[in-house]
Structures are given as structure tokens and as C-alpha cells.
Write an enzyme that holds these catalytic residues in place. Structure first.
Site, mmCIF file in Angstrom:
data_model
loop_
_atom_site.group_PDB
_atom_site.id
_atom_site.type_symbol
_atom_site.label_atom_id
_atom_site.label_comp_id
_atom_site.label_asym_id
_atom_site.label_seq_id
_atom_site.Cartn_x
_atom_site.Cartn_y
_atom_site.Cartn_z
ATOM 1 N N SER A 163 54.207 18.830 51.898
ATOM 2 C CA SER A 163 53.445 18.404 50.718
ATOM 3 C C SER A 163 53.328 16.889 50.590
ATOM 4 C CB SER A 163 54.108 18.953 49.458
ATOM 5 O OG SER A 163 53.547 18.327 48.327
ATOM 6 N N ARG A 201 44.600 10.192 51.575
ATOM 7 C CA ARG A 201 44.898 10.906 52.812
ATOM 8 C C ARG A 201 44.155 10.366 54.033
ATOM 9 N NH1 ARG A 201 44.836 17.028 50.284
ATOM 10 N NH2 ARG A 201 46.770 16.740 49.125
ATOM 11 N N HIS A 242 43.180 20.035 57.588
ATOM 12 C CA HIS A 242 43.728 20.660 56.397
ATOM 13 C C HIS A 242 42.672 21.309 55.502
ATOM 14 C CE1 HIS A 242 46.322 21.281 53.016
ATOM 15 N NE2 HIS A 242 45.662 20.440 52.259
HETATM 16 C C1 FAD Z 1 48.860 24.511 53.251
HETATM 17 C C2 FAD Z 1 47.846 24.160 52.207
HETATM 18 C C3 FAD Z 1 48.239 23.583 51.016
HETATM 19 C C4 FAD Z 1 47.301 23.261 50.028
HETATM 20 N N1 FAD Z 1 47.729 22.698 48.870
HETATM 21 C C5 FAD Z 1 46.836 22.407 47.901
HETATM 22 C C6 FAD Z 1 47.263 21.866 46.653
HETATM 23 O O1 FAD Z 1 48.440 21.627 46.430
HETATM 24 N N2 FAD Z 1 46.342 21.608 45.707
HETATM 25 C C7 FAD Z 1 45.016 21.869 45.914
HETATM 26 O O2 FAD Z 1 44.228 21.646 45.005
HETATM 27 N N3 FAD Z 1 44.587 22.407 47.068
HETATM 28 C C8 FAD Z 1 45.463 22.671 48.074
HETATM 29 N N4 FAD Z 1 45.019 23.203 49.251
HETATM 30 C C9 FAD Z 1 43.600 23.607 49.388
HETATM 31 C C10 FAD Z 1 43.342 24.911 48.653
HETATM 32 O O3 FAD Z 1 44.455 25.757 48.788
HETATM 33 C C11 FAD Z 1 42.128 25.672 49.177
HETATM 34 O O4 FAD Z 1 41.057 24.814 49.316
HETATM 35 C C12 FAD Z 1 41.718 26.772 48.204
HETATM 36 O O5 FAD Z 1 42.816 27.565 47.877
HETATM 37 C C13 FAD Z 1 40.599 27.619 48.750
HETATM 38 O O6 FAD Z 1 40.369 28.722 47.885
HETATM 39 P P1 FAD Z 1 39.153 29.700 48.075
HETATM 40 O O7 FAD Z 1 39.220 30.674 46.988
HETATM 41 O O8 FAD Z 1 37.908 28.902 48.208
HETATM 42 O O9 FAD Z 1 39.378 30.377 49.498
HETATM 43 P P2 FAD Z 1 40.619 31.177 50.134
HETATM 44 O O10 FAD Z 1 41.806 31.190 49.279
HETATM 45 O O11 FAD Z 1 40.743 30.650 51.519
HETATM 46 O O12 FAD Z 1 40.127 32.659 50.192
HETATM 47 C C14 FAD Z 1 39.198 33.126 51.113
HETATM 48 C C15 FAD Z 1 39.011 34.599 50.894
HETATM 49 O O13 FAD Z 1 37.883 35.029 51.613
HETATM 50 C C16 FAD Z 1 38.186 36.174 52.357
HETATM 51 N N5 FAD Z 1 37.299 36.166 53.509
HETATM 52 C C17 FAD Z 1 36.999 35.142 54.340
HETATM 53 N N6 FAD Z 1 36.091 35.518 55.239
HETATM 54 C C18 FAD Z 1 35.805 36.811 54.985
HETATM 55 C C19 FAD Z 1 34.937 37.758 55.565
HETATM 56 N N7 FAD Z 1 34.144 37.469 56.578
HETATM 57 N N8 FAD Z 1 34.922 39.016 55.034
HETATM 58 C C20 FAD Z 1 35.694 39.350 53.983
HETATM 59 N N9 FAD Z 1 36.518 38.471 53.389
HETATM 60 C C21 FAD Z 1 36.571 37.226 53.892
HETATM 61 C C22 FAD Z 1 39.635 36.092 52.648
HETATM 62 O O14 FAD Z 1 40.144 37.378 52.877
HETATM 63 C C23 FAD Z 1 40.158 35.490 51.359
HETATM 64 O O15 FAD Z 1 40.357 36.506 50.416
HETATM 65 C C24 FAD Z 1 45.945 23.521 50.255
HETATM 66 C C25 FAD Z 1 45.533 24.103 51.449
HETATM 67 C C26 FAD Z 1 46.460 24.401 52.429
HETATM 68 C C27 FAD Z 1 45.984 24.921 53.741
#
Ligand code: FAD
Ligand code: SF4
Ligand code: FES
Lengths: 661, 249
Positions: free
Chosen positions: A287, A333, A425
Site C-alpha cells: 500500500s 505515483r 496497477h
Molecule cells: C491491489 C490493488 C489495490 C487497490 N487499492 C485501491 C485503493 O486503496 N483505493 C482505490 O480507490 N482504488 C484501489 N485500487 C483500484 C480499484 O480497486 C479498482 O479500480 C476498482 O476496484 C475497480 O472496480 P470495478 O467495479 O470497476 O471492477 P472490478 O472490481 O475489477 O470488477 C470487474 C467485474 O467484472 C467481471 N467481469 C470482467 N470481465 C467479464 C466478462 N467478460 N464476463 C463476465 N464478467 C466479467 C468480473 O467478474 C468482476 O465481477 C486497487 C487496485 C488493486 C489492483
């Protein structure tokens, strides 16, 4: 000039009134009609779960898809540090405007003002909603919520739940989603992967999904389709993303006419555990909060092989403190990552691979130890006592991270400095969307990390969670009305419609083709090769020559993939190799577009650093006259792309050169 | 190191399954346990054999997807560690490692080491939430929550839903998992209104899914990668008794 194909539909009026105005004038759908309207949500992360739960609460019929075995396992679960909100609970001068300003500036002036302002406006409601769901944020002794500061901002606006903020927020959204599943208003399809968007008369009307247990292809209709499918950092093979994170859903949409925005904008996080060998399958983030107390350094002498402890203080180069005295170890970053790369490339790296720098807690341990000794009224404590007390405090603050480091590396970070190196990331780029979050395909929306919208060329820490939940809880429930109000007379389209048949045939064709190649190399072989090209040429530093080379290499690799990949097993069963192959096939196309985009952008901004465009001191050199635009790419058969520009108009914030000196 | 792997192979839910033995000659102690499986799979693909199917995603110990039963222990020999975070330095050159899926009637095997844990989702869907629609919330700081309660709720909420507790229990009881959610919400003011209803419904669903009953052996707590305390089970039992005796919400 903005392309006529890109109408961002930004409401008129003063920036701070646009959203309020919009909400009170947007078309509404009456409850009886909502029951007749079906919405497909692909993805169950923060964006997808929050959108699906809220839309179902409003009365729409919702279907949710995810490829994991449960909605709760979406990649959002892994977020560690925290979520921003302009609550100003700390009375330190925060405001909606300040959050708006910091986000625009942090993104190096490459995001759309109206969207970012709306994000800042709704941020406070997110925290209220999550607390009401029972999300256990960290609290002070008086019972109030606690805040911490995060990457480069000067106020404390980050809410957190130890190092598991993403987990707790996602479990909150998941609980809201499961409540609707229990009520029968949402139908959940776990272990399903969307492999095609179905369009009828230019509008998104459904998807083709593969049941990952039986292998069957399924047709699903929706009046609207929401892609909440996360980011595409795994195009680099090694990243901090979960193994399954992919671009497939967004990419299929792109090939169906959705423009892809700023694909080359990638965030490389400065503090990750370095690669330990060829077996490496992913990289683990440490982190950003560790930079609050840790000091980053390399030896002053290139190729120094002494143990860190044997290197005296005056032979260490605390290069961030040296180059950026004002922000020191807390620069954003992109800046911190580039500085680490610069030192390692120049031969000053440490560890076996020499591709790492030290993150040292020795002085923090001593500092905390002294404070603690004072608190405990110890007179003239010896060094050992101070260190012991200091270690206790550091363990309280960062214990779980230190433990994770020890498990992975086998080293004790309390005794010896951690080795860290930047890693891929987050992807700021994604499907281009208008103010309503609609892509250039009518009825097709993109939320969360899957869209390009709010972070410009560099995302600030703790703002992705905010954006995902803003999009899902508070934006889409309003903006989707603008479209669906016109769709109340559209009856469900039969699954036998030629558009569904044709889409299913296409997916089937791809799967059969992949399985029948029966070549000699595994999917991972190609994925790793692609990742290496991307990391070397389209990673932390890029130049025209390298990008051109990368484009031709990727084309060759793609050809080889389609001739020589080996996928054991069949289509009608659980087949993880086939799943990977479908994803890597799309990465092999996306990679090319990322390089094309990086080549087109003849400037450096945020995470996009073109070596040809830097100041004398090696800092990013923006070109606002020529590149203050969103690059939205349109796909054409035969892997041709055309560029459409959305000019970014800054009416409220003055563009300046970012400086952290 | 050289490692011998005995891995459970099962084509699908109908197949009866068997162990297969594999030899790996170049295992690095810096590999994670799943990276060793990546190497094995790469080897199998080269030999034109079918790779081993297993669940995984984050590889950071937080998504709860990975689930291997290693040498008779859920998630293997390290305390408080998921399969994906286990590293090969936990083993010695020449070791034989036996790897099986979670075994429980409520978690049917889908293929090899992959099982179906959707029963957990169904338990959540009947009561693992606070009934608050989006937009109904009051200011987050208008309800004070003592730090201790918030911290305890957080500790319970840390459950990753992996199912190791079930796999480890001789009765296949899901009490640790269910009690973690019941406790989290019972400890917070937000969870009070539906407190009794919640525990009743979640326990009923748990029984309907075919999980066994709890006989207090404590095996679940010992193997839980997130340190979920067995005290949560005691709390749930109290909650359940209270809800059973006293009518209302
Ligand atoms: C290790 C790490 C730490 C982080 N820490 C932070 C933090 O402290 N603060 C912050 O603000 N952000 C942080 N981030 C960034 C943040 O976590 C992500 O940008 C955010 O959670 C993305 O959310 P989302 O809902 O867009 O997608 P995701 O949570 O990635 O969800 C994607 C969804 O889509 C589904 N999916 C994908 N493709 C398909 C498909 N073809 N068919 C069916 N389903 C599919 C998956 O199953 C999943 O359910 C971090 C990221 C990482 C990698
Ligand atoms: S209680 Fe522990 S072992 Fe059981 S599901 Fe939760 S995290 Fe896994
Ligand atoms: S793979 Fe996510 S917890 Fe192990």
C-alpha cells in the site's frame, strides 16, 4: 475541434450546478414501466454490484454476470488503502471544489471537468451509504470516523478499513446485491463470461455469455447493457490485478462500435514487491500508505553489493528527497515510479535482480520509538528499548503489510529494508463514455475502471473506489433514465432474433478455432511474450521508435498465437485454458492499440511518459496546445483504427505545469 | 527442490475421481503454492495432458477463491494463510504433497480441485445485509459507534468466504462463516432492526443447504486464514436462542 461523433452531453450552467440541474430535469421512468425494463449488468465489482442493487431497488429487472464463483470475489475486493470523500470531517479545509481540483490536477489535466466535479459532489453520499450498510470503517475513540491522508494531497479525506477497504466496501455492495437476489429482482449468473455484445438497429440489446461450468453459450436480452468489467492492466501479464482481470467485455464492445478512450494511460504503482523469478504470476502491491513513513533509497555507488545495513548513511542516495525536497517520498505515483526506474536503469538498483530500490523503516522505527518512550516517561532509554517500542508502533500501523511482505519474500522487513519496484496497477483508459456514462453504442454503458472517464492521465490514490461506487450508486440510476424513458415501448427481443444467432455463431466460431489450432505453445507463453513487449516499450517510458517496433512485434505475435496455441480439453466443460485463451486473444489486439495511442500522443502527461518530451530535469513535458484532448479510437475490420478527438475545455481550473519540487 | 505431487483429478461432478502423481524437479522456494501449480500445468500442457483445474483469482489472500486441501489441512501448513499466499519455502526438497479439493456435501466438486460454493451466496441472500436502499442514508457521523464495537465488527467482517472452515470440520458445519456475518451486523447499531429475523433466516438456510451441525471442536478457527474467532459462534448461538424464544424482528 471535437469530433462530431463525440457528443459528451455535458449539461449547461455553472460547474457546481450542472449535476443538480440535470437530476431535476432528467426524464423519469414510472414504476410500472420500470418493471418491464430489463438491464444487463456485466461485472460485480464495486461499480457493477452497486449499480445492480440500486437499479433493482428502483424496480428494474436486472441480470448480473461475473466470471468468479461469487459476486463477492470481484477484483475490487483487493483494494487496500482507502476511499476519498469530501466530507471535511477533519476540519482541515476540504471541500467539493478541492477534491475536484486535486483530481483534475492529479490527472495532469486530461480529464473532463464536469464528470470530475460530479464525482466530488457525490463522494460524501457514498460514505453515508456504506456506513448505513454496516461497512466497518476505522473509527476514533470518540466513535467518529477516522481519516488518513493519501498520495500527494494536503487534506485528510481518505476513509479506510485497516488495509482492507476494498473488501469491506465490496462486501457492503455485495450484501445490497444479494438482498435483491433474495427478493428475486436480480438474477445472478456467477461463473459466466460475457463474450459478445448483441446489437439490434445500432442499439445494445443483449449479450452472449459462456457458462464456465458447462461450456454452454447463452443468449440474454436487455433493454440496456452495463459493462462494469474492470481494468485491463493484465495486458502486461504481470500486474497487481487479479489473475482473471481482462479486457474482453470492453474489447467486444469496442469491436461493436464503442470507441476506446486514452488506451495508453496506464498507472504504474511505485511500491510493489519485485519480480523474483520466471515463475512469477502476479505482483503484489504494498500500500501507498507505506510511503508516509518509509524512506526510499539506493546506494550512491553503482553495483554496490553490500548488505543494506552495511552501507553507511552518507553512502545512501535518498533520491526522492534529493530531487523533490517539497514532497519527498510523497510525490504522486507516476513521479515516484519513474524516479525508481531511472536509478535502476543507471545501475544503482539493489537485490539479486538489481531491479529494486529500498523502502526503509529503520528511521521511522527509531522516531516512533522515541515518541513512545517519551509518552511512557522513560528517562534515557537505551537504543534497544527505543527500537523495540518503535517496532511495536510500526506493527500496529502496518503489521499486516509487513507480514505479507515476509511471507512472499522470506525476509523480515522490521530488520532489513524492503525491496520494492514499480508495477502495473490501474488503467485510466477505457471505453469512452459521455456524461451519462453511455458509450458510442446506444444503450451500452461503461462504469468503474472499465470507462476512461475521471482520472485523466494519472489516478490519485483512493479515488478508484470512489469512482466505482459513485457511478453505480449515484450516477447511473439517474442517467439511465434519459435513455430508458424512450424505451418503454420496446418489447423484449426474441432470443431467436438473427442478431442473437449471428452473435452466438461468431463466439462459437472463435472458440472452435482456438481449440482446433492444437499448436505447440501454451496460452501463458503468448501472454508472457506480449507482457514483455508492453512493459519494455509501452510501460513507464515510451519512445516513437520502440512503439513502432512493439506494434510490429505484437502483430507477429498475434499471428503466431492463432497458428500455434495449444488448448487442451474441449469447449463443453470447465476449461480454464480456453478461458485464458479468449482473454489473451483480445489482449493481443488491445496491446497494439495502446502502442498506437502512445505513439500518437506526442507529449508526456501523467503516467504517459514519452522520452522525447521531457524537461531538462527529466520531468514530463505536457503540450496543452496540441494534446488537451481525449483520444477516442474507432475500430475498423483488419485492425485499423481511426482517431476521434474530444477537446477538453477547462473553464474552472487553470492549466499549470505540475511541480513537486 | 524436487517435489512429488499427489493431486485429486476428477473430470466433472459425475466422475468418481482419483489421485494422480506428478513429479516436479525445479521448484523454487520463492514460488507460491499456486505458482508451483502453474509450472505443473505448463508441464502437463507440453506433454499434451489436461492441466489441473483449480480456483484462484487475486493471489493476495483476499478474494477467497483459492481452496486447496494440502496434506490434510485446508490451505496447507502455514497459520492464517490462504493457499495462494503459501510459499514453497514451507516445504523441503524431496517432499510428497497431497492436494485435494474441499470435501463437503454442500460443496460439490465441479472439476479436479474446483468446488461449488454457491450455498454461501444463498445464505447471504436471505439475511446477510442491512435493508437500506441507496439514498436513504443519514450522515455517516450522525451515529457514533464505539471504537471497540467497530473493531470487533471489522474482525468478523474480515471473513473471505473461502469455505476452509467447512472443509476442515468433520461435520461440514458452516457455523464459523455464518456467525461471522451475524456477529458483524449484531455488533453494529445499523444491524439492530433486523437482528432476530436475520439470524433465524440465515440459520434456516444454512440447514437447508445441508451443512452439518457444530460440535465445538474448534477446527474451523484453527484453519481459518483470516483468524475469525470461534467466539462468533457463541455469539450467534445466543442471538439465535434470543430470536427463537422472543418473537418479533
Ligand atoms: C491491489 C490493488 C489495490 C487497490 N487499492 C485501491 C485503493 O486503496 N483505493 C482505490 O480507490 N482504488 C484501489 N485500487 C483500484 C480499484 O480497486 C479498482 O479500480 C476498482 O476496484 C475497480 O472496480 P470495478 O467495479 O470497476 O471492477 P472490478 O472490481 O475489477 O470488477 C470487474 C467485474 O467484472 C467481471 N467481469 C470482467 N470481465 C467479464 C466478462 N467478460 N464476463 C463476465 N464478467 C466479467 C468480473 O467478474 C468482476 O465481477 C486497487 C487496485 C488493486 C489492483
Ligand atoms: S470463517 Fe474463515 S475459513 Fe470460514 S469462510 Fe470465512 S475466512 Fe474462510
Ligand atoms: S486467490 Fe484470492 S484468496 Fe487466494
Amino acid at each position: 475541434m471535437t469530433s462530431p461523433r463525440l457528443d459528451a452531453k455535458i449539461p449547461g450552467g455553472n460547474i457546481s450546478e450542472k449535476w443538480t440541474q440535470y437530476k431535476s430535469t432528467v426524464a423519469l421512468v414510472n414504476p410500472a414501466n420500470k418493471r418491464k425494463l430489463e438491464i444487463i449488468v456485466v461485472g460485480s465489482g464495486l461499480a457493477g454490484s452497486s449499480a445492480a442493487a440500486t437499479l433493482a431497488e428502483l424496480g428494474y429487472k436486472v441480470k448480473v454476470f461475473c466470471f468468479q464463483d461469487s459476486a463477492r470475489r470481484a477484483h475490487s475486493i483487493a483494494a487496500q488503502g482507502g476511499i476519498n470523500a469530501a466530507k471535511n470531517y477533519q476540519n482541515d479545509g476540504d471541500s467539493t471544489y478541492r477534491l475536484f481540483y486535486d483530481t483534475i490536477k492529479g490527472g495532469d489535466y486530461r480529464a473532463r471537468e464536469a464528470n470530475v466535479h460530479r464525482l466530488a459532489e457525490v463522494s460524501a453520499s457514498i460514505i453515508d451509504q456504506c456506513v448505513a450498510q454496516g461497512v466497518p470503517f476505522a473509527r476514533e475513540y470518540g466513535g467518529l470516523l477516522s481519516n488518513r491522508s493519501f498520495g500527494g494531497t494536503q487534506v485528510q479525506r481518505t476513509f479506510y478499513a485497516a488495509g482492507q477497504t476494498g473488501q469491506q466496501l465490496l462486501l457492503g455492495a455485495y450484501s445490497a446485491l444479494m438482498r435483491q437476489v433474495g427478493y428475486g429482482t436480480v438474477k445472478m449468473y456467477a461463473r459466466h463470461e460475457m463474450l459478445e455484445v448483441v446489437t439490434v438497429d445500432g442499439k445494445a440489446r443483449g449479450i452472449i455469455a459462456r457458462n464456465l461450468v458447462t461450456g454452454e453459450l447463452e443468449r440474454h436480452f436487455g433493454h440496456a447493457v452495463l459493462l462494469c468489467t474492470g481494468g485491463y492492466g493484465n495486458v502486461f501479464f504481470l500486474s497487481t490485478n487479479a489473475m482473471g482481470s481482462n479486457v474482453t467485455a470492453a474489447w467486444k464492445a469496442h469491436k461493436k462500435g464503442a470507441f476506446f478512450g486514452n488506451p495508453c494511460f496506464t498507472q504504474i504503482h511505485p511500491t510493489c514487491i519485485p519480480v523474483s523469478g520466471d515463475h512469477q504470476s502476479k505482483l503484489t502491491l504494498m500500500s501507498e500508505s507505506l510511503r508516509n513513513d518509509g524512506r526510499i533509497w539506493v546506494p550512491k555507488k553503482a553495483g554496490d553489493t553490500r548488505k543494506p545495513i552495511d552501507i553507511p548513511e552518507d553512502e545512501r542516495d535518498y533520491y526522492l528527497e534529493r530531487r523533490y525536497p517539497a514532497f519527498g517520498n510523497l510525490v504522486p505515483r507516476d513521479v515516484a515510479s519513474r524516479a525508481a526506474k531511472e536509478r535502476c536503469d543507471a545501475g544503482f538498483g539493489v537485490g539479486a535482480s538489481k531491479m529494486a530500490v529500498y523502502l526503509d523503516y529503520a528511521s521511522a522505527i527509531e522516531r516512533y520509538g522515541k515518541v513512545e518512550a517519551n509518552k511512557q516517561n522513560l528517562v534515557n532509554p537505551d537504543k534497544a528499548t527505543i527500537i523495540k517500542l518503535g517496532k511495536g508502533i510500526v506493527a500496529e500501523k502496518y503489521g499486516n503489510l509487513f507480514e505479507m511482505y515476509a511471507k512472499i519474500t522470506g525476509e523480515n522487513p522490521y530488520e532489513t529494508p524492503m525491496r520494492i519496484y514499480p508495477a502495473v496497477h490501474y488503467t485510466m483508459g477505457g471505453l469512452w463514455v459521455d456524461y451519462n456514462l453511455m458509450t458510442t453504442v446506444e444503450g451500452l454503458y461503461a462504469l468503474g475502471e472499465a470507462n476512461f472517464s475521471d482520472h485523466g492521465a494519472n489516478r490519485l490514490g483512493a479515488s478508484a473506489l470512489m469512482q466505482g461506487l459513485a457511478d453505480g450508486y449515484f450516477v447511473i440510476p439517474y442517467t439511465i433514465g434519459a435513455y430508458l424513458a424512450k424505451e418503454i415501448h420496446t418489447n423484449p427481443i426474441s432470443l431467436d432474433h438473427p442478431a442473437f444467432t449471428e452473435a452466438e455463431q461468431r463466439v462459437k466460431g472463435i472458440i472452435e478455432k482456438l481449440i482446433n489450432i492444437k499448436g505447440n505453445k501454451s496460452v501463458d507463453h503468448f501472454h508472457k511474450a506480449l507482457g514483455k513487449i508492453m512493459w519494455d516499450q509501452c510501460g513507464m517510458a515510451r519512445n516513437a521508435e520502440g512503439l513502432k517496433w512493439a506494434i510490429s512485434e505484437i502483430r507477429k505475435l498475434r499471428e503466431e498465437f492463432w497458428k500455434d496455441v495449444r488448448i487442451p480439453g474441449g469447449a463443453m466443460e470447465v476449461n480454464p485454458e480456453l478461458e485464458k485463451a479468449c482473454r489473451v486473444a483480445d489482449f493481443l489486439e488491445l496491446g497494439e492499440l495502446m502502442c498506437i495511442d502512445a505513439l500518437n500522443r506526442n507529449e508526456s502527461c501523467g503516467g504517459h511518459f514519452r522520452e522525447e518530451y521531457q524537461t531538462e530535469e527529466g520531468e514530463a513535458l505536457r503540450d496543452d496546445d496540441n494534446f488537451a484532448y481525449v483520444a477516442a479510437w474507432e475500430f475498423h475490420e483488419g485492425y485499423e483504427w481511426s482517431l476521434h478527438k474530444e477537446d477538453l475545455v477547462f473553464e474552472n481550473i487553470k492549466l499549470t505545469q505540475r511541480s513537486y519540487k | 527442490m524436487k517435489i512429488t505431487l499427489k493431486v485429486w483429478r476428477q473430470k466433472n461432478g459425475k466422475d468418481s475421481g482419483r489421485f494422480e502423481t506428478y513429479q516436479l524437479n525445479h521448484v523454487s522456494e520463492d514460488m507460491s503454492f499456486l505458482e508451483m501449480f502453474d509450472v505443473l500445468n505448463e508441464q502437463l500442457i507440453t506433454e499434451n495432458k489436461e492441466p489441473v483445474a483449480f480456483d484462484h483469482d487475486c493471489r493476495e489472500g483476499i478474494c477467497g477463491m483459492c481452496s486447496m486441501y494440502i496434506n490434510g489441512r485446508a490451505h496447507g501448513p502455514w497459520e492464517g494463510t490462504t493457499t495462494c499466499q503459501l510459499h514453497m519455502r514451507a516445504f523441503n526438497d524431496g517432499d510428497t504433497i497431497v492436494v485435494e479439493p474441499w470435501r463437503s456435501a454442500a460443496f460439490p466438486v465441479l472439476k479436479d480441485l474446483m468446488v461449488d460454493r454457491s450455498a454461501f451466496d444463498r445464505i447471504m441472500a436471505v439475511g446477510g445485509f442491512v435493508s437500506v436502499n441507496t439514498g436513504n442514508a443519514v450522515d455517516a457521523n450522525s451515529t457514533l459507534i464505539p471504537k471497540e464495537d467497530a473493531d470487533n465488527a471489522f474482525s468478523a467482517a474480515a471473513c473471505i468466504g473461502c469455505g476452509a472452515c467447512v472443509a476442515t470440520c468433520k461435520n461440514s458445519s458452516a457455523m464459523l462463516f455464518v456467525s461471522a456475518k451475524v456477529s458483524q451486523l449484531a455488533l453494529l447499531p445499523q444491524g439492530q432492526v433486523e437482528r432476530k429475523d436475520r439470524v433465524r433466516k440465515m440459520v434456516a438456510q444454512m440447514d437447508a443447504e445441508g451443512f452439518g451441525s457444530c460440535t465445538n471442536t474448534g477446527a474451523c478457527e484453527a484453519e481459518c486464514p483470516k483468524g475469525i474467532s470461534i467466539a462468533n459462534i457463541a455469539r450467534m448461538n445466543r442471538e439465535y436462542l434470543g430470536a427463537a424464544i422472543l418473537p418479533g424482528n
